[in-house]
Design a protein around this motif. Structure first.
Motif, PDB file in Angstrom:
ATOM      1  N   GLN A 165       0.845  -1.197   0.000  1.00  0.00           N
ATOM      2  CA  GLN A 165       0.000   0.000   0.000  1.00  0.00           C
ATOM      3  C   GLN A 165       0.873   1.237   0.000  1.00  0.00           C
ATOM      4  N   LEU A 166       0.330   2.335  -0.499  1.00  0.00           N
ATOM      5  CA  LEU A 166       1.070   3.608  -0.456  1.00  0.00           C
ATOM      6  C   LEU A 166       1.052   4.154   0.966  1.00  0.00           C
ATOM      7  N   ASP A 167       2.202   4.684   1.408  1.00  0.00           N
ATOM      8  CA  ASP A 167       2.237   5.350   2.711  1.00  0.00           C
ATOM      9  C   ASP A 167       1.868   6.817   2.559  1.00  0.00           C
ATOM     10  N   ALA A 168       2.335   7.438   1.473  1.00  0.00           N
ATOM     11  CA  ALA A 168       2.092   8.875   1.339  1.00  0.00           C
ATOM     12  C   ALA A 168       2.170   9.319  -0.114  1.00  0.00           C
ATOM     13  N   VAL A 169       1.376  10.350  -0.419  1.00  0.00           N
ATOM     14  CA  VAL A 169       1.477  11.035  -1.706  1.00  0.00           C
ATOM     15  C   VAL A 169       1.897  12.458  -1.372  1.00  0.00           C
ATOM     16  N   LEU A 170       3.126  12.800  -1.767  1.00  0.00           N
ATOM     17  CA  LEU A 170       3.653  14.127  -1.440  1.00  0.00           C
ATOM     18  C   LEU A 170       3.293  15.085  -2.553  1.00  0.00           C
ATOM     19  N   SER A 171       2.533  16.122  -2.205  1.00  0.00           N
ATOM     20  CA  SER A 171       2.128  17.080  -3.217  1.00  0.00           C
ATOM     21  C   SER A 171       2.902  18.378  -3.000  1.00  0.00           C
ATOM     22  N   TYR A 172       3.840  18.656  -3.923  1.00  0.00           N
ATOM     23  CA  TYR A 172       4.669  19.859  -3.797  1.00  0.00           C
ATOM     24  C   TYR A 172       3.971  21.052  -4.444  1.00  0.00           C
ATOM     25  N   GLU A 173       4.025  22.188  -3.754  1.00  0.00           N
ATOM     26  CA  GLU A 173       3.340  23.395  -4.225  1.00  0.00           C
ATOM     27  C   GLU A 173       4.333  24.546  -4.332  1.00  0.00           C
ATOM     28  N   PRO A 220       4.503  28.814  -6.276  1.00  0.00           N
ATOM     29  CA  PRO A 220       3.866  29.780  -7.176  1.00  0.00           C
ATOM     30  C   PRO A 220       4.376  29.632  -8.611  1.00  0.00           C
ATOM     31  N   LEU A 221       3.478  29.900  -9.570  1.00  0.00           N
ATOM     32  CA  LEU A 221       3.772  29.691 -10.989  1.00  0.00           C
ATOM     33  C   LEU A 221       5.054  30.403 -11.454  1.00  0.00           C
ATOM     34  N   ALA A 222       5.263  31.647 -11.002  1.00  0.00           N
ATOM     35  CA  ALA A 222       6.433  32.408 -11.473  1.00  0.00           C
ATOM     36  C   ALA A 222       7.726  31.677 -11.113  1.00  0.00           C
ATOM     37  N   GLU A 223       7.766  31.082  -9.908  1.00  0.00           N
ATOM     38  CA  GLU A 223       8.983  30.356  -9.496  1.00  0.00           C
ATOM     39  C   GLU A 223       9.151  29.056 -10.280  1.00  0.00           C
ATOM     40  N   ILE A 224       8.015  28.427 -10.611  1.00  0.00           N
ATOM     41  CA  ILE A 224       8.069  27.197 -11.416  1.00  0.00           C
ATOM     42  C   ILE A 224       8.673  27.510 -12.784  1.00  0.00           C
ATOM     43  N   VAL A 225       8.190  28.579 -13.402  1.00  0.00           N
ATOM     44  CA  VAL A 225       8.677  28.940 -14.739  1.00  0.00           C
ATOM     45  C   VAL A 225      10.171  29.263 -14.664  1.00  0.00           C
ATOM     46  N   LEU A 262      -0.077  14.461   1.446  1.00  0.00           N
ATOM     47  CA  LEU A 262       0.674  15.375   2.308  1.00  0.00           C
ATOM     48  C   LEU A 262       1.118  16.548   1.441  1.00  0.00           C
ATOM     49  N   SER A 263       0.631  17.760   1.742  1.00  0.00           N
ATOM     50  CA  SER A 263       1.043  18.934   0.960  1.00  0.00           C
ATOM     51  C   SER A 263       2.306  19.514   1.558  1.00  0.00           C
ATOM     52  N   VAL A 264       3.272  19.796   0.692  1.00  0.00           N
ATOM     53  CA  VAL A 264       4.556  20.332   1.156  1.00  0.00           C
ATOM     54  C   VAL A 264       4.918  21.545   0.300  1.00  0.00           C
ATOM     55  N   SER A 265       5.310  22.640   0.944  1.00  0.00           N
ATOM     56  CA  SER A 265       5.739  23.815   0.182  1.00  0.00           C
ATOM     57  C   SER A 265       7.099  23.529  -0.446  1.00  0.00           C
ATOM     58  N   ALA A 266       7.244  23.865  -1.734  1.00  0.00           N
ATOM     59  CA  ALA A 266       8.502  23.599  -2.443  1.00  0.00           C
ATOM     60  C   ALA A 266       9.355  24.857  -2.564  1.00  0.00           C
ATOM     61  N   GLY A 267       9.103  25.838  -1.682  1.00  0.00           N
ATOM     62  CA  GLY A 267       9.934  27.052  -1.695  1.00  0.00           C
ATOM     63  C   GLY A 267      11.197  26.831  -0.876  1.00  0.00           C
ATOM     64  N   GLY A 268      12.219  27.638  -1.159  1.00  0.00           N
ATOM     65  CA  GLY A 268      13.476  27.551  -0.392  1.00  0.00           C
ATOM     66  C   GLY A 268      14.474  26.624  -1.057  1.00  0.00           C
ATOM     67  N   SER A 269      15.553  26.299  -0.305  1.00  0.00           N
ATOM     68  CA  SER A 269      16.618  25.481  -0.904  1.00  0.00           C
ATOM     69  C   SER A 269      16.193  24.008  -0.923  1.00  0.00           C
ATOM     70  N   PRO A 270      16.827  23.190  -1.781  1.00  0.00           N
ATOM     71  CA  PRO A 270      16.502  21.765  -1.816  1.00  0.00           C
ATOM     72  C   PRO A 270      16.628  21.110  -0.432  1.00  0.00           C
ATOM     73  N   GLU A 271      17.633  21.526   0.351  1.00  0.00           N
ATOM     74  CA  GLU A 271      17.833  20.920   1.678  1.00  0.00           C
ATOM     75  C   GLU A 271      16.697  21.288   2.627  1.00  0.00           C
ATOM     76  N   GLU A 272      16.236  22.556   2.521  1.00  0.00           N
ATOM     77  CA  GLU A 272      15.108  22.973   3.367  1.00  0.00           C
ATOM     78  C   GLU A 272      13.849  22.174   3.020  1.00  0.00           C
ATOM     79  N   ILE A 273      13.640  21.960   1.716  1.00  0.00           N
ATOM     80  CA  ILE A 273      12.439  21.219   1.290  1.00  0.00           C
ATOM     81  C   ILE A 273      12.536  19.762   1.751  1.00  0.00           C
ATOM     82  N   LEU A 274      13.753  19.201   1.671  1.00  0.00           N
ATOM     83  CA  LEU A 274      13.948  17.821   2.141  1.00  0.00           C
ATOM     84  C   LEU A 274      13.563  17.710   3.610  1.00  0.00           C
TER      85      LEU A 274
END
Ligand code: AP5
Ligand code: ZN
Length: 218
Positions: free
Chosen positions: A108-116, A118-123, A195-207
């Motif tokens: 079974q799945l333990d978690a679905v991580l949904s990273y969020e 803002p569009l400008a940062e994604i682009v 599980l919603s997780v903000s994807a802002g900041g450095s890769p280490e912070e997001i981890l």
């Protein structure tokens, strides 16, 4: 942990997948990486040819091809250390196919991580991405620049822009995400796995944020 990474193109799923795999010792399956690796094969079946063309334009590959590709690699789902699915599922039909594959493997799945993000940062993340043509390492023009411009730090290969990171293809990918993939968040929310997780900041912070979210679930 058995995890699905959900989130728009360029939010940083691949970057987090690498860090999470090191930290958790899970198996990693990225459907995008598998299709990109297939680009280097000498011969393509007509189905693969049309999949690679769709990918170049930023469109989704057909569910049939994606599901059969994942089924061929389903040993990943019973991996002892757990798994991370990156870029799959992306449509309701793929989510249903995954449920069946999980059932077949008795897991079974333990978690679905949904990273969020803002569009400008994604682009900005997408348009600045540069990938090594040899070892496929990922850099970013400003956020993770190579020591020598245009050259991979790891193997000295040339850095290139992905075909689908051009502005027209980015627009098509974002639209495909909104239409087909974002609704999956509701699907997984209903079964308490999101599980919603903000994807802002450095890769280490997001981890760190991600590991905290997973702990809260464990
Ligand atoms: P896929 O390869 O899955 O692409 P994607 O979902 O669009 O995601 P990306 O790889 O673009 O971004 P990412 O979120 O992994 O970000 P990354 O870590 O690289 O799919 C590509 C195509 O394949 C699809 O369009 C489709 O055609 C096909 N496909 C694949 N799976 C499919 C499926 N299941 N069904 C149908 N079709 C499918 O980061 C991006 C950039 O930002 C990098 O330069 C990175 O260095 C930088 N960065 C990362 N984190 C940070 C940070 N914290 N701060 C600053 N910069 C950062
Ligand atoms: Zn390299």
């Amino acid at each position: 942990f058995r995890i699905v990474l959900l989130g728009p193109p360029g939010v940083g799923k691949g970057t987090q997948a690498e860090l999470l795999c090191k930290s958790l010792g899970t198996c990693h399956l990225s459907t995008g990486d598998v299709f990109r690796a297939a680009q280097c094969q000498n011969e393509h079946s007509p189905a693969l040819r049309s999949a690679l063309d769709a990918m170049k334009r930023g469109e989704l590959v057909s569910d049939g091809l994606v599901v059969s590709m994942v089924s061929e690699r389903s040993s990943c789902l019973s991996c002892f250390g757990g798994f991370l699915l990156d870029g799959f599922p992306r449509t309701a039909a793929q989510a249903e196919a995954l449920d069946e594959l999980l059932d077949q493997n008795g897991v079974q799945l333990d978690a679905v991580l949904s990273y969020e993000l803002p569009l400008a940062e994604i682009v900005d993340r997408l348009s600045g991405r540069r990938t090594c043509s040899k070892c496929k390492a990922v850099f970013h023009a400003t956020a993770r620049p190579p020591h020598k411009e245009g050259t991979c730090d790891l193997c000295g290969g040339g850095l290139v822009q992905r075909d689908d990171d051009r502005p027209e293809a980015i627009r098509v990918r974002m639209q495909a995400y909104e239409e087909s993939t974002r609704p999956l968040a509701d699907y997984y929310q209903q079964t308490g796995r999101l599980l919603s997780v903000s994807a802002g900041g450095s890769p280490e912070e997001i981890l760190e944020r991600t590991l905290e979210a997973l702990q809260s679930k464990a």
